[in-house]
Design a protein around this motif. Sequence first.
Motif, mmCIF file in Angstrom:
data_model
loop_
_atom_site.group_PDB
_atom_site.id
_atom_site.type_symbol
_atom_site.label_atom_id
_atom_site.label_comp_id
_atom_site.label_asym_id
_atom_site.label_seq_id
_atom_site.Cartn_x
_atom_site.Cartn_y
_atom_site.Cartn_z
ATOM 1 N N VAL A 283 0.843 -1.195 0.000
ATOM 2 C CA VAL A 283 0.000 0.000 0.000
ATOM 3 C C VAL A 283 0.880 1.248 0.000
ATOM 4 C CG1 VAL A 283 -0.176 0.097 2.527
ATOM 5 C CG2 VAL A 283 -1.989 1.108 1.116
ATOM 6 N N CYS A 284 0.424 2.287 -0.689
ATOM 7 C CA CYS A 284 1.155 3.555 -0.750
ATOM 8 C C CYS A 284 0.717 4.484 0.382
ATOM 9 C CB CYS A 284 0.915 4.232 -2.094
ATOM 10 S SG CYS A 284 1.472 3.262 -3.511
ATOM 11 N N LEU A 285 1.664 5.181 0.958
ATOM 12 C CA LEU A 285 1.385 6.135 2.039
ATOM 13 C C LEU A 285 2.242 7.383 1.840
ATOM 14 C CD1 LEU A 285 1.468 3.711 5.116
ATOM 15 C CD2 LEU A 285 -0.573 4.804 4.166
ATOM 16 N N ARG A 286 1.626 8.550 2.020
ATOM 17 C CA ARG A 286 2.395 9.796 2.007
ATOM 18 C C ARG A 286 2.492 10.319 3.434
ATOM 19 N NH1 ARG A 286 4.097 11.974 -2.579
ATOM 20 N NH2 ARG A 286 3.136 11.287 -4.545
ATOM 21 N N ASP A 287 3.690 10.781 3.803
ATOM 22 C CA ASP A 287 3.873 11.307 5.151
ATOM 23 C C ASP A 287 3.465 12.779 5.202
ATOM 24 O OD1 ASP A 287 5.983 12.781 4.073
ATOM 25 O OD2 ASP A 287 7.531 11.430 4.866
ATOM 26 N N LEU A 292 6.510 9.953 -0.507
ATOM 27 C CA LEU A 292 5.776 8.707 -0.791
ATOM 28 C C LEU A 292 6.525 7.501 -0.234
ATOM 29 C CD1 LEU A 292 3.300 7.465 -2.216
ATOM 30 C CD2 LEU A 292 4.714 7.261 -4.284
ATOM 31 N N TRP A 293 5.785 6.638 0.470
ATOM 32 C CA TRP A 293 6.317 5.421 1.061
ATOM 33 C C TRP A 293 5.467 4.231 0.630
ATOM 34 C CZ3 TRP A 293 10.430 5.631 4.809
ATOM 35 C CH2 TRP A 293 10.823 6.936 5.146
ATOM 36 N N VAL A 294 6.012 3.024 0.837
ATOM 37 C CA VAL A 294 5.273 1.781 0.567
ATOM 38 C C VAL A 294 5.268 0.939 1.828
ATOM 39 C CG1 VAL A 294 5.197 -0.358 -0.764
ATOM 40 C CG2 VAL A 294 5.836 1.776 -1.894
ATOM 41 N N GLY A 295 4.067 0.605 2.313
ATOM 42 C CA GLY A 295 3.914 -0.301 3.453
ATOM 43 C C GLY A 295 3.720 -1.711 2.944
ATOM 44 N N GLU A 296 4.473 -2.660 3.505
ATOM 45 C CA GLU A 296 4.475 -4.021 2.960
ATOM 46 C C GLU A 296 4.679 -5.049 4.062
ATOM 47 O OE1 GLU A 296 6.689 -6.200 -0.786
ATOM 48 O OE2 GLU A 296 7.861 -4.816 0.462
ATOM 49 N N SER A 297 3.819 -6.035 4.118
ATOM 50 C CA SER A 297 4.023 -7.197 4.973
ATOM 51 C C SER A 297 4.608 -8.300 4.099
ATOM 52 C CB SER A 297 2.711 -7.657 5.606
ATOM 53 O OG SER A 297 2.927 -8.816 6.387
ATOM 54 N N GLY A 298 5.853 -8.670 4.376
ATOM 55 C CA GLY A 298 6.526 -9.659 3.551
ATOM 56 C C GLY A 298 7.802 -9.126 2.939
ATOM 57 N N HIS A 299 8.331 -8.038 3.485
ATOM 58 C CA HIS A 299 9.612 -7.495 3.018
ATOM 59 C C HIS A 299 10.747 -8.298 3.662
ATOM 60 C CE1 HIS A 299 12.713 -4.657 1.876
ATOM 61 N NE2 HIS A 299 13.119 -4.606 3.128
ATOM 62 N N GLU A 300 11.711 -8.706 2.854
ATOM 63 C CA GLU A 300 12.823 -9.494 3.377
ATOM 64 C C GLU A 300 13.895 -8.577 3.947
ATOM 65 O OE1 GLU A 300 16.119 -12.497 1.501
ATOM 66 O OE2 GLU A 300 14.015 -12.897 1.001
ATOM 67 N N ASP A 301 14.222 -8.766 5.234
ATOM 68 C CA ASP A 301 15.223 -7.914 5.870
ATOM 69 C C ASP A 301 16.636 -8.448 5.631
ATOM 70 O OD1 ASP A 301 15.568 -10.071 7.566
ATOM 71 O OD2 ASP A 301 14.664 -9.108 9.317
ATOM 72 N N ASN A 302 17.625 -7.832 6.261
ATOM 73 C CA ASN A 302 19.020 -8.210 6.039
ATOM 74 C C ASN A 302 19.344 -9.610 6.535
ATOM 75 O OD1 ASN A 302 19.575 -5.696 4.902
ATOM 76 N ND2 ASN A 302 20.108 -4.777 6.895
ATOM 77 N N GLU A 303 18.532 -10.126 7.457
ATOM 78 C CA GLU A 303 18.749 -11.487 7.977
ATOM 79 C C GLU A 303 17.980 -12.534 7.185
ATOM 80 O OE1 GLU A 303 18.210 -8.859 10.294
ATOM 81 O OE2 GLU A 303 20.406 -8.832 10.359
ATOM 82 N N GLY A 304 17.291 -12.108 6.138
ATOM 83 C CA GLY A 304 16.523 -13.042 5.322
ATOM 84 C C GLY A 304 15.158 -13.366 5.884
#
Length: 554
Positions: A283-287, A292-304
């Motif tokens: 989903v797109c969000l503006r502060d 403009l930002w993107v909110g996401e469940s399922g983003h892979e972090d640096n630890e995988g």
Amino acid sequence: MEIVGDCIKRSTFRSRSFCKTLSLPPSGSMSLLFKNHYFLSILILLCLYTSYIRALKAPFHPQDVLPLLPRQVSWPVLNSLRSAVDLLPTFVGAASSSNKTGEWKGACFYKNTAWMEFNHKNGSEFGGGTLHIKVSDAHSWTCMDLYVFATPYRVTWDYYFLSREHTLEFKEWESKAEFEYVKHKGVSIFLMEAGMLGTLEALWDVFPLFTNTGWGENSNIGFLKKHMEASFEQRPQPWVTNISVDDIHSGDFLAISKIRGRWGGFETLEKWVTGSYAGHTAVCLRDSEGKLWVGESGHEDNEGEDIIDILPWDEWWDFELTKDDSNPHIALLPLRADLRAKFNKTAAWEYARSMVGKPYGYHNLIFSWIDTIDRNYPPPLDANLVASVMTVWNQIQPQYAANMWNEALNKRLGTQGLSLPEVLVEVGKQGSSFDKLLMIPEQDDWIYSDGKSTSCVAFVLEIYKEAGLFDALASSIQVTEFTIKDAYTLKFFENNSSRLPKWCNDADTVKLPFCQIRGKYRMELPGYNTMDPYPYMNEKCPSLPPKYSRPKDC
């Protein structure tokens, strides 16, 4: 030359040998026989003809010898007969001492039945048992049936080549709970309907779905075309839209479809069972400063690890263009103007920030899909098979299995800390069944051991709920019950194509009702923007392929 007593020895959970008698031509003619494809083709045609004559039994089934034909002849036929779905076993019955299964038709043997006999051969406290399975009336001399047998505590398998009564020994029940379960519920029996050869073919079909290759991409496309009647029409180039970020607003929905690699294979299976033509969302969000930002469940972090995160648009978009090797197809679904005007950015940001860093919503991933006892499972899937798959995963990776469903099942059962086998036993004690347990709706306010749990689409819709888009219905809607299809069919999006951004589908001859911003193939979202929200939405909806029809207000 006749060979008698050619014994084949095998090893499963016990060893046995069986012998076969074959009449073969002289060895000098063997190579000629198998090189003569015309001879084999004629033989197959004869078998096809004789298979219709009930009084005669074909010496072998046509499918038994298809692999002997040239690849360019056999593989198109095999692929038309079998697919990756054939890797799934079909539940045919449960055998207990008081319950002899009804007769069923196997892939090889057309008359089969089974029953359980309890014993104390090993002198253990609860004894063991012998599963008797009688098979007869084989359709050819060379076929065999492959079976999987399961209780909440174990899964095993066997295959049968000879027409007679076979036995499978359970030397010792693991506990009183398993003994009582089998005594009352029986041992579940699953048939691999594709047979031994078909199952191996299906494994060959499943493997490429998860490979990051052109073969894998074509396999995923082929699967979705076959099982969901998807089109995959190619778009004119360029396949990436020159976006003007100023035209993207808070609440605009991102539907993403990945068609190769690990996530591509997973999404393909997810699409098949749910009817969704996209496999991931954001989903797109503006502060407050307009960034403009993107909110996401399922983003892979640096630890995988897959977590919930909020990323700057430029960073997210650059990743999708240059680093995402799953060949993502992405569509922007702009919110309707009236909903955009009422979108509470402050509340949306407050909720989104509260979820940053939490794990992806594995706890409720499968439960949004299962709403009914038997009308959400594409054949041969059913609740019995789901329970057995859970049992297998519980044995292989108990921590992963606990994270995926144990806590969620306990919440539905009103218990705490029960393992999967204990859940399966307890649900029977409470007078219910596992299929009914699976269809209990997920609740948005459930707190798991690692906090609130939201899958990719639930995270987006929770933001919509906090932002006021569901109005007074918010308290009667559980967004954790929504699939991705349920989300994009909501009547939340722009319905006037003249108000879409000028760059939206600018290079495409087909004007979609949304903006596809990346992808070689034209994205399909059947039912897009057609459904007004209503109380208890999507809690009792069937979803069977290929049409995925649903009754009104389910």
